[in-house]
Motif scaffolding. Structure first.
Motif, short mmCIF file in Angstrom:
data_model
loop_
_atom_site.label_atom_id
_atom_site.label_comp_id
_atom_site.label_asym_id
_atom_site.label_seq_id
_atom_site.Cartn_x
_atom_site.Cartn_y
_atom_site.Cartn_z
N LYS A 275 0.83 -1.21 0.00
CA LYS A 275 0.00 0.00 0.00
C LYS A 275 0.87 1.26 0.00
O LYS A 275 0.53 2.26 -0.63
N VAL A 276 1.98 1.21 0.73
CA VAL A 276 2.91 2.34 0.75
C VAL A 276 3.48 2.56 -0.66
O VAL A 276 3.55 3.69 -1.16
N LYS A 277 3.89 1.48 -1.30
CA LYS A 277 4.43 1.56 -2.65
C LYS A 277 3.35 2.02 -3.65
O LYS A 277 3.64 2.75 -4.60
N GLN A 278 2.13 1.58 -3.42
CA GLN A 278 1.03 2.01 -4.27
C GLN A 278 0.86 3.53 -4.20
O GLN A 278 0.65 4.19 -5.22
N ARG A 279 0.96 4.08 -3.02
CA ARG A 279 0.82 5.54 -2.84
C ARG A 279 1.95 6.28 -3.55
O ARG A 279 1.73 7.29 -4.21
N GLU A 280 3.18 5.77 -3.40
CA GLU A 280 4.32 6.38 -4.11
C GLU A 280 4.07 6.38 -5.61
O GLU A 280 4.32 7.39 -6.30
N ALA A 281 3.59 5.26 -6.10
CA ALA A 281 3.33 5.13 -7.53
C ALA A 281 2.28 6.14 -7.99
O ALA A 281 2.40 6.74 -9.06
N LEU A 282 1.24 6.32 -7.20
CA LEU A 282 0.17 7.26 -7.55
C LEU A 282 0.71 8.69 -7.62
O LEU A 282 0.39 9.46 -8.54
N LEU A 283 1.54 9.07 -6.66
CA LEU A 283 2.13 10.42 -6.66
C LEU A 283 3.00 10.63 -7.91
O LEU A 283 2.94 11.69 -8.54
N LEU A 284 3.77 9.62 -8.27
CA LEU A 284 4.61 9.73 -9.46
C LEU A 284 3.77 9.76 -10.73
O LEU A 284 4.08 10.49 -11.67
N LEU A 285 2.71 8.95 -10.76
CA LEU A 285 1.83 8.93 -11.93
C LEU A 285 1.23 10.31 -12.19
O LEU A 285 1.15 10.77 -13.34
N LEU A 286 0.83 11.00 -11.13
CA LEU A 286 0.23 12.32 -11.28
C LEU A 286 1.26 13.36 -11.73
O LEU A 286 0.90 14.36 -12.35
N GLN A 287 2.55 13.13 -11.42
CA GLN A 287 3.60 14.01 -11.92
C GLN A 287 3.85 13.77 -13.40
O GLN A 287 4.02 14.72 -14.18
#
Length: 267
Positions: free
Chosen positions: A142-154
């Protein structure tokens, strides 16, 4: 062949040693991923795109998409995918104070930039591969999923409108939708949902529109298209039955012969 884990963990690793068209052709949640080996072909009924090793892609929820996973020559097909479920996205939008959006006709899928921090992040996930099928690892994933979401939005800020649109499909023209999408292999409840109807209302509206049941209409429509492709376009039976929504060759051949009195190979 390694099957995906039965529990839908937020990050998944897929590995296949033979060509695969697994599963229903309906995307229930947003997801994005990277191809590690082999190729991944997506088709939304209008466009076909092939993603190769190292490519990144994004799939939109509530879309009909056909997909083929093809192993590399003398190798396998491998990919990493990250699911973005509605609960996670709602919590993220509240935390980040994102107002709910209303997407206008989102595409079923798109290619993401291949040279970005997101790709480097996806590469780093290879080190966690042994955790992807372990439910005990969900908190870390879940932590990695959140990181991925932040990067995706960038990388793709335009996806904010798509990701934070929490609305459900509204009632749409049934006849036009079905004539565009009859070749997708999905359950009737999916067709009902995507046209903004309950299953019972969908069946009732369908019979009013087409004067037959959805199952009979779908079978007839697919068989008519098959006959045209075989007879007029000289397409091979093995090349078309899956594309027309049939699950296996024997079922297609039986239905075709029952309808036309001859095996499809003899047309």
């Amino acid at each position: 062949m390694t099957q995906p884990p039965t529990q839908r963990l937020p990050i998944q690793h897929h590995c296949y040693y033979s060509r695969s068209r697994e599963g229903e052709q309906f995307v229930p949640e947003h997801s994005f991923g990277m191809i590690l080996s082999g190729s991944f072909t997506l088709n939304d009924g209008a466009h076909t795109t092939e993603f190769a090793e190292g490519d990144l892609y994004f799939c939109t929820r509530n879309q009909l998409v056909k997909f083929v996973k093809t192993p590399a020559p003398n190798g396998d097909f491998r990919s990493l995918s990250i699911l973005l479920d509605q609960e996670t996205l709602r919590a993220f939008s509240i935390e980040q104070q994102y107002a709910p959006q209303k997407a206008t006709a989102p595409t079923a899928y798109l290619a993401l930039s291949g040279s970005s921090p997101l790709k480097a992040f996806m590469e780093s996930l290879k080190a966690y591969e042994q955790l992807f099928a372990n439910p005990a690892s969900e908190a870390l994933l879940k932590v990695k999923q959140r990181e991925a979401l932040l990067l995706l939005l960038q990388v793709a800020p335009q996806l904010k409108q798509v990701l934070f649109d929490f609305s459900e499909p509204g009632k749409i023209d049934l006849e036009g939708f079905m004539n565009r999408n009859y070749h997708f292999n999905v359950e009737l409840k999916r067709f009902a949902y995507l046209t903004g109807r309950s299953l019972s209302t969908f069946k009732r509206d369908f019979e009013k529109t087409f004067n037959t049941t959805p199952s009979r209409w779908l079978l007839q429509k697919r068989l008519q298209e098959a006959y045209y492709l075989i007879k007029e376009k000289r397409r091979a039976v093995s090349d078309i039955y899956l594309d027309l929504g049939f699950e296996d060759l024997s079922h297609f051949s039986y239905a075709f012969k029952k309808q036309y009195g001859v095996a499809p190979s003899l047309v």
